[in-house]
Design an enzyme around this catalytic site. Structure first.
Site, mmCIF file in Angstrom:
data_model
loop_
_atom_site.group_PDB
_atom_site.id
_atom_site.type_symbol
_atom_site.label_atom_id
_atom_site.label_comp_id
_atom_site.label_asym_id
_atom_site.label_seq_id
_atom_site.Cartn_x
_atom_site.Cartn_y
_atom_site.Cartn_z
ATOM 1 N N ASP A 94 -17.270 -4.809 5.759
ATOM 2 C CA ASP A 94 -15.934 -4.674 5.182
ATOM 3 C C ASP A 94 -15.868 -3.296 4.531
ATOM 4 O OD1 ASP A 94 -13.624 -4.664 3.758
ATOM 5 O OD2 ASP A 94 -13.904 -6.639 2.852
ATOM 6 N N TYR A 97 -15.593 -8.980 -2.464
ATOM 7 C CA TYR A 97 -14.203 -9.407 -2.295
ATOM 8 C C TYR A 97 -13.741 -8.927 -0.933
ATOM 9 C CZ TYR A 97 -9.154 -9.728 -3.205
ATOM 10 O OH TYR A 97 -7.811 -10.024 -3.146
ATOM 11 N N LYS A 157 -6.876 0.842 3.078
ATOM 12 C CA LYS A 157 -6.824 1.920 2.085
ATOM 13 C C LYS A 157 -6.664 3.309 2.719
ATOM 14 C CE LYS A 157 -9.125 -0.968 -1.342
ATOM 15 N NZ LYS A 157 -8.167 -1.389 -2.330
HETATM 16 N N1 HOZ Z 1 -7.955 -6.114 -5.459
HETATM 17 C C1 HOZ Z 1 -7.623 -4.782 -5.125
HETATM 18 C C2 HOZ Z 1 -8.648 -3.842 -5.635
HETATM 19 N N2 HOZ Z 1 -9.979 -4.235 -5.455
HETATM 20 C C3 HOZ Z 1 -6.239 -4.388 -5.542
HETATM 21 C C4 HOZ Z 1 -5.941 -4.522 -6.975
HETATM 22 C C5 HOZ Z 1 -4.477 -4.185 -7.294
HETATM 23 O O1 HOZ Z 1 -3.794 -3.580 -6.507
HETATM 24 O O2 HOZ Z 1 -4.047 -4.588 -8.348
#
Ligand code: HOZ
Length: 428
Positions: free
Chosen positions: A237, A142, A265
């Protein structure tokens, strides 16, 4: 009715699924998400006063835990001096210096406001530099929610079992080629057939958005050689792994130097921040130095820069990463022992303080193998853990995180609760 349930009912009338990001809705694990009112150290407190040991850590940024005093002081200090300038500030320079020092492949960096922006921009730079359009990504990885990345994506897309996203123009999706993670032969095959079109290979060096999946030895070195031979750029990434799996991120841990890196992050310490960077000659393509356009009103926000800098400086204390890794290893071993005791097959692993566990005998080398894990058992385990005061990511397709605020006693408590949760959740 609990206060969280009441808030969730109200939220669902006003916000899609009642949340600001899909995985938080608990669809994959069932039950009602709790609403947080306070967070300190390794604990969250919900609107009903219940407290949880937190292994989500805001999905990775909080390597020091919640409301760490050094970060709090930096945020307070920055906010007192004004919280958004829309003009350059010293905090950007200081954070850039630390990022470039700790990740030497990043010779120049551009701050943005999220990981999604970082990956979008990095691919734009790669396309401009190579004058090619195709991007190779890995199934289950992702890279944020930009159009071209929502092809066989992990995280919430995997959690909700969505194949790809409507709304992404086919013409754009066709510019993304996907292959299984850890499958060097498949990458080679794409380079053989379409090498002249590939602008970049983008990869989560340790996958965190399909659950936690480690690379096989030599996989990234092969990607590096294939990119070099094919004239494509290698983008790591490191939004999740950056300054998480080692002081210099996954690239230091794996000994592979990418052309471009995306971050987020931890570099914002829990504030909305992303960044992309890499070889100076590539980054000099970015406006205003070059023609590749990318901009942001809140980019380089002084409060976010201060939070990120304070966080990174704390991680430079002697033994910081070693202690985190040791605690994470103990947690993962504890889960493995509990699973064996209860006769449940499990494949668990970690890199530094990023970890994950699949309820399958394994091996788990890619997204297809991750999907073989017992999703029903994970959902029951999650609910049982929550009842016992342990908050795991509400999806089998998300990594977990340990922070420096998790003490050995917290890990012991967690292992005991997760053991009891597994006893309650396992099939009989
Ligand atoms: N997609 C992010 C974590 N892999 C964020 C998920 C979230 O903040 O709900």
């Amino acid at each position: 009715m609990s206060r969280s349930a009441e808030l969730f009912d109200r939220a669902k009338q006003l916000m899609p699924g009642g949340v600001s990001s899909p995985v938080r809705a608990f669809r994959a694990v069932g039950g009602t998400p709790f609403f947080v009112t306070r967070a300190a150290g390794c604990r969250l407190t919900d609107a009903d006063g219940k407290s949880y040991v937190d292994y989500v850590c805001s999905w990775g940024p909080l390597i020091l835990g919640h409301a760490h005093p050094a970060v709090l002081e930096a945020v307070r200090g920055a906010a007192e001096r004004g919280w958004s300038y829309g003009a350059p500030c010293e905090g950007e320079v200081r954070l850039a210096e630390v990022v470039c020092r700790r990740m030497p492949s990043i010779e120049m960096v551009r701050f943005v406001s999220s990981g999604t922006e970082a990956t979008m921009a990095a691919v734009r730079v790669a396309r401009a530099a190579t004058r090619r359009d195709l991007v190779l990504k890995f199934e289950g990885c992702y890279h944020g929610h930009a159009d071209g990345f929502l092809v066989r994506a992990g995280s919430g897309v995997a959690t909700l079992g969505l194949p790809d996203s409507p709304g992404v123009p086919r013409a754009l999706a066709e510019l993304t080629v996907t292959v299984p993670f850890n499958d060097a032969a498949a990458v080679e095959d794409v380079f053989r057939r379409r090498g002249a079109e590939i602008a970049a290979v983008i990869v989560e060096p340790y996958v965190g958005n399909a659950g936690f999946i480690a690379p096989e030895p030599g996989f990234h070195a092969t990607l590096r050689s294939l990119c070099d031979a094919g004239g494509a750029l290698l983008i790591f990434d490191e939004v999740m792994t950056g300054f998480r799996v080692a002081p210099g991120g996954a690239q230091a841990r794996l000994g592979v130097r990418p052309d471009l890196t995306t971050l987020g992050k931890i570099i914002g310490g829990g504030m909305p921040v992303g960044a992309y960077g890499g070889r100076a000659e590539l980054m000099r393509l970015v406006a205003p130095e070059g023609p590749v356009y990318q901009a942001g009103t809140l980019a380089g926000n002084p409060v976010a820069m201060a939070a990120g800098l304070a966080t990174l400086l704390e991680t430079e204390r002697p033994g910081f990463y070693e202690a985190l890794e040791r605690r994470t290893a103990r947690l993962v071993a504890g889960i493995g022992d509990a699973a064996r005791r209860h006769g449940v097959p499990v494949t668990a692993g970690h890199a530094g303080s990023m970890w994950g566990a699949f309820f399958t005998g394994g091996p788990v080398r890619n997204f297809a193998e991750a999907k073989r894990a017992d999703a029903g058992l994970f959902a029951r385990w999650h609910r049982a853990a929550l009842e016992r005061g342990v908050y795991l990511a509400p999806s089998a397709f998300e990594a977990g995180f340990v922070s420096s605020a998790h003490t050995d006693a917290d890990i012991d408590f967690t292992i005991a609760q997760l053991d009891a949760a597994l006893a309650a959740a396992r099939p009989r």
